[in-house]
Design an enzyme around this catalytic site. Structure first.
Site, PDB file in Angstrom:
ATOM      1  N   CYS A  33     -54.172  34.996 -16.081  1.00 19.44           N
ATOM      2  CA  CYS A  33     -54.051  34.164 -17.187  1.00 19.44           C
ATOM      3  C   CYS A  33     -53.817  34.992 -18.491  1.00 19.44           C
ATOM      4  O   CYS A  33     -54.786  35.434 -18.823  1.00 19.44           O
ATOM      5  CB  CYS A  33     -55.198  32.984 -17.412  1.00 19.44           C
ATOM      6  SG  CYS A  33     -55.369  32.090 -18.624  1.00 19.44           S
TER       7      CYS A  33
ATOM      8  N   CYS B  27     -57.146  33.795 -20.885  1.00 12.31           N
ATOM      9  CA  CYS B  27     -58.612  34.039 -20.532  1.00 12.31           C
ATOM     10  C   CYS B  27     -58.961  35.185 -21.486  1.00 12.31           C
ATOM     11  O   CYS B  27     -58.435  36.098 -21.771  1.00 12.31           O
ATOM     12  CB  CYS B  27     -58.774  34.190 -19.050  1.00 12.31           C
ATOM     13  SG  CYS B  27     -58.885  32.823 -18.176  1.00 12.31           S
TER      14      CYS B  27
ATOM     15  N   HIS C 254     -61.359  28.738 -18.096  1.00  8.24           N
ATOM     16  CA  HIS C 254     -59.980  28.554 -17.606  1.00  8.24           C
ATOM     17  C   HIS C 254     -59.814  27.101 -17.064  1.00  8.24           C
ATOM     18  O   HIS C 254     -58.712  26.253 -17.048  1.00  8.24           O
ATOM     19  CB  HIS C 254     -59.610  29.656 -16.447  1.00  8.24           C
ATOM     20  CG  HIS C 254     -58.194  29.566 -16.084  1.00  8.24           C
ATOM     21  ND1 HIS C 254     -57.210  30.171 -16.838  1.00  8.24           N
ATOM     22  CD2 HIS C 254     -57.824  28.969 -14.842  1.00  8.24           C
ATOM     23  CE1 HIS C 254     -55.919  29.526 -16.005  1.00  8.24           C
ATOM     24  NE2 HIS C 254     -56.251  29.062 -14.929  1.00  8.24           N
TER      25      HIS C 254
ATOM     26  N   ASN D 209     -49.685  20.499 -25.352  1.00 11.00           N
ATOM     27  CA  ASN D 209     -48.843  19.717 -23.980  1.00 11.00           C
ATOM     28  C   ASN D 209     -49.902  20.134 -22.698  1.00 11.00           C
ATOM     29  O   ASN D 209     -50.231  21.211 -22.510  1.00 11.00           O
ATOM     30  CB  ASN D 209     -47.548  20.820 -23.721  1.00 11.00           C
ATOM     31  CG  ASN D 209     -46.566  20.548 -24.819  1.00 11.00           C
ATOM     32  OD1 ASN D 209     -46.510  19.436 -25.337  1.00 11.00           O
ATOM     33  ND2 ASN D 209     -46.220  21.749 -25.384  1.00 11.00           N
TER      34      ASN D 209
ATOM     35  N   SER E 198     -47.312  25.848 -20.022  1.00 13.05           N
ATOM     36  CA  SER E 198     -47.099  26.862 -19.449  1.00 13.05           C
ATOM     37  C   SER E 198     -48.320  27.415 -18.585  1.00 13.05           C
ATOM     38  O   SER E 198     -48.167  28.325 -17.526  1.00 13.05           O
ATOM     39  CB  SER E 198     -46.419  28.215 -20.036  1.00 13.05           C
ATOM     40  OG  SER E 198     -47.497  28.210 -21.500  1.00 13.05           O
TER      41      SER E 198
ATOM     42  N   HIS F 187     -54.986  26.782 -18.432  1.00 17.11           N
ATOM     43  CA  HIS F 187     -56.035  27.076 -19.474  1.00 17.11           C
ATOM     44  C   HIS F 187     -56.083  26.125 -20.461  1.00 17.11           C
ATOM     45  O   HIS F 187     -54.935  25.931 -21.154  1.00 17.11           O
ATOM     46  CB  HIS F 187     -55.815  28.620 -19.866  1.00 17.11           C
ATOM     47  CG  HIS F 187     -57.076  29.014 -20.562  1.00 17.11           C
ATOM     48  ND1 HIS F 187     -58.071  30.039 -19.899  1.00 17.11           N
ATOM     49  CD2 HIS F 187     -57.946  28.617 -21.558  1.00 17.11           C
ATOM     50  CE1 HIS F 187     -58.972  30.303 -20.607  1.00 17.11           C
ATOM     51  NE2 HIS F 187     -58.831  29.389 -21.774  1.00 17.11           N
TER      52      HIS F 187
ATOM     53  N   HIS G  82     -55.656  24.804 -23.741  1.00 19.47           N
ATOM     54  CA  HIS G  82     -55.127  25.156 -24.885  1.00 19.47           C
ATOM     55  C   HIS G  82     -53.951  24.275 -25.619  1.00 19.47           C
ATOM     56  O   HIS G  82     -53.613  23.218 -25.082  1.00 19.47           O
ATOM     57  CB  HIS G  82     -54.407  26.455 -24.635  1.00 19.47           C
ATOM     58  CG  HIS G  82     -53.032  26.474 -24.148  1.00 19.47           C
ATOM     59  ND1 HIS G  82     -52.824  26.302 -22.586  1.00 19.47           N
ATOM     60  CD2 HIS G  82     -51.822  26.487 -24.621  1.00 19.47           C
ATOM     61  CE1 HIS G  82     -51.860  26.210 -22.427  1.00 19.47           C
ATOM     62  NE2 HIS G  82     -50.953  26.210 -23.363  1.00 19.47           N
TER      63      HIS G  82
ATOM     64  N   GLN H 105     -51.386  23.890 -29.373  1.00 20.31           N
ATOM     65  CA  GLN H 105     -50.651  24.849 -30.205  1.00 20.31           C
ATOM     66  C   GLN H 105     -50.518  24.173 -31.826  1.00 20.31           C
ATOM     67  O   GLN H 105     -50.786  22.747 -31.800  1.00 20.31           O
ATOM     68  CB  GLN H 105     -49.100  24.735 -29.864  1.00 20.31           C
ATOM     69  CG  GLN H 105     -48.862  25.412 -28.532  1.00 20.31           C
ATOM     70  CD  GLN H 105     -47.474  25.776 -28.256  1.00 20.31           C
ATOM     71  OE1 GLN H 105     -46.829  26.319 -29.174  1.00 20.31           O
ATOM     72  NE2 GLN H 105     -46.891  25.295 -26.982  1.00 20.31           N
TER      73      GLN H 105
END
Ligand code: H2U
Ligand code: ZN
Length: 352
Positions: A56, A59, A118, A156, A164, A167, A169, A171
């Site tokens: 990942c 990570c 993760h 997303n 993508s 994990h 996350h 933006q």
């Protein structure tokens, strides 16, 4: 308490609803979900993830695509997107030739990791962990707001929404121009404020509280399937007190938001018993130094799924005429409310 806003005969047949925030109409054709579906199905998402994945790129301690190594962070972690869609040093330029226009755009794109773990999606976080995500959104917005007018915080989640990597996350893209949605919401909120002297979304929150689309509000926040929802299980989160931007949220609002968010997201994951894909994001007032008392901070959740493995496509009529949905916002709210109650057994049950 139950509030009806329109006669049931209207809402049970094909009808159009108005979205006062976007200024657009949508078509509601309830019960089209019974039609046969022979199209593509989404692979059911699995919830089994390791706490650390050596492959990942998010990570702690792992190497990203550009060769940089992530620090061994233990709370949240922010870095400039290695494939940024906006650059802070784009030279200013503009072009106009008849109907053809173009202008340069300056900005920056950050990737924000919500947790070193993760597998720890916001839906699995405890209140303190979710609060650190709220604080991350706020502090990053404040610092980007010093350099850019528009700060778009978003996430997303799930491959169905183009994420993508599982994990946890999000933006942040910050830019110097006001994009389409910002222009639109600024204009509709401003008009309502000029005509009534009140905030459009605070008026809306008042009207929805305790109603059939309310998913559990407290003194600080309303969580609601908006009357004008387009996506099957779309939701809107609105603070009940006037707030224009994320950094303006006080402690109480942040703690309560952390709770509302984890409750909603556990409900989402419970709906089809799988990690629920969505795109979510915050709409906060532009950071241009102009007072915007009409602008009320809010978050949109746009999840694509209609059923566990069937997604809503925004295609033909939606692209060419106007958005259309297959289940009413009220039905979606009822199902989501049961999922929220089932997934949060110790919390006070949400009526509606
Ligand atoms: P999404 O999962 O929403 O696509 O966000 C991940 C972002 O991470 C994506 O925009 C960036 C991609 O450009 N990224 C990096 O910055 N470095 C990497 O090593 C891989 C992905
Ligand atoms: Zn990871």
């Amino acid at each position: 308490m139950s509030k009806e806003l329109a006669p049931p005969f209207l809402l049970s047949q094909p009808h159009r609803r108005y979205n006062p925030l976007s200024g657009e109409w949508l078509l509601v054709s309830a019960e089209r979900t019974s039609r046969p579906w022979l199209g593509d199905e989404e692979a059911p998402a699995t919830g089994d993830l390791p706490t650390y994945d050596s492959s990942c790129y998010l990570c702690p301690g792992n190497v990203r695509a550009n060769g940089e190594r992530n620090p061994k962070y233990n709370s949240t972690f922010v870095f400039a997107n290695d494939f940024a869609a906006l650059q802070p040093d784009s030279p200013a330029a503009a072009f106009r030739d008849g109907l053809l226009r173009a202008e340069s755009e300056r900005g920056t794109c950050l990737v924000i990791c919500f947790s070193p773990r993760h597998d720890l999606s916001i839906s699995r976080m405890n209140a303190a962990q979710a609060r650190s995500v709220v604080d991350l959104w706020s502090t990053q917005s404040a610092s980007l707001g010093e350099r850019f007018e528009w700060v778009q915080v978003f996430e997303n989640r799930g491959s169905a929404m183009g994420a993508s990597n599982p994990h946890p996350h999000g933006q942040i893209w910050a830019g110097s121009a006001l994009p389409l949605e910002a222009e639109r919401e600024d204009a509709t909120q401003r008009r309502h404020f000029e005509v009534t002297g009140r905030s459009l979304l605070l008026d809306y929150a008042e009207q929805e509280t305790g109603g059939p689309r309310d998913l559990g509000s407290d003194d600080e926040w309303l969580v609601v399937v908006p009357f004008w929802a387009v996506w099957p299980f779309e939701t809107l989160i609105i603070p009940r007190r006037p707030v224009s931007r994320l950094p303006d949220l006080d402690d109480r609002q942040r703690d309560s938001l952390a709770e509302r968010l984890t409750q909603l997201l556990r409900g989402y994951d419970g709906l089809f018993e799988a990690p629920f894909p969505y795109s979510m994001g915050w709409h906060q007032a532009p950071f241009d130094g102009i007072e915007r008392p009409h602008w009320q901070l809010h978050a949109h959740f746009y999840p694509p799924l209609l059923q566990a493995t069937v997604r809503k496509f925004m295609v033909g009529y939606e692209l060419l005429s106007e958005p259309q949905r297959d289940i009413t916002a009220e039905d979606a709210a009822e199902r989501l409310r049961s999922a929220i109650n089932a997934a949060n057994p110790s919390a006070a049950h949400v009526g509606g």
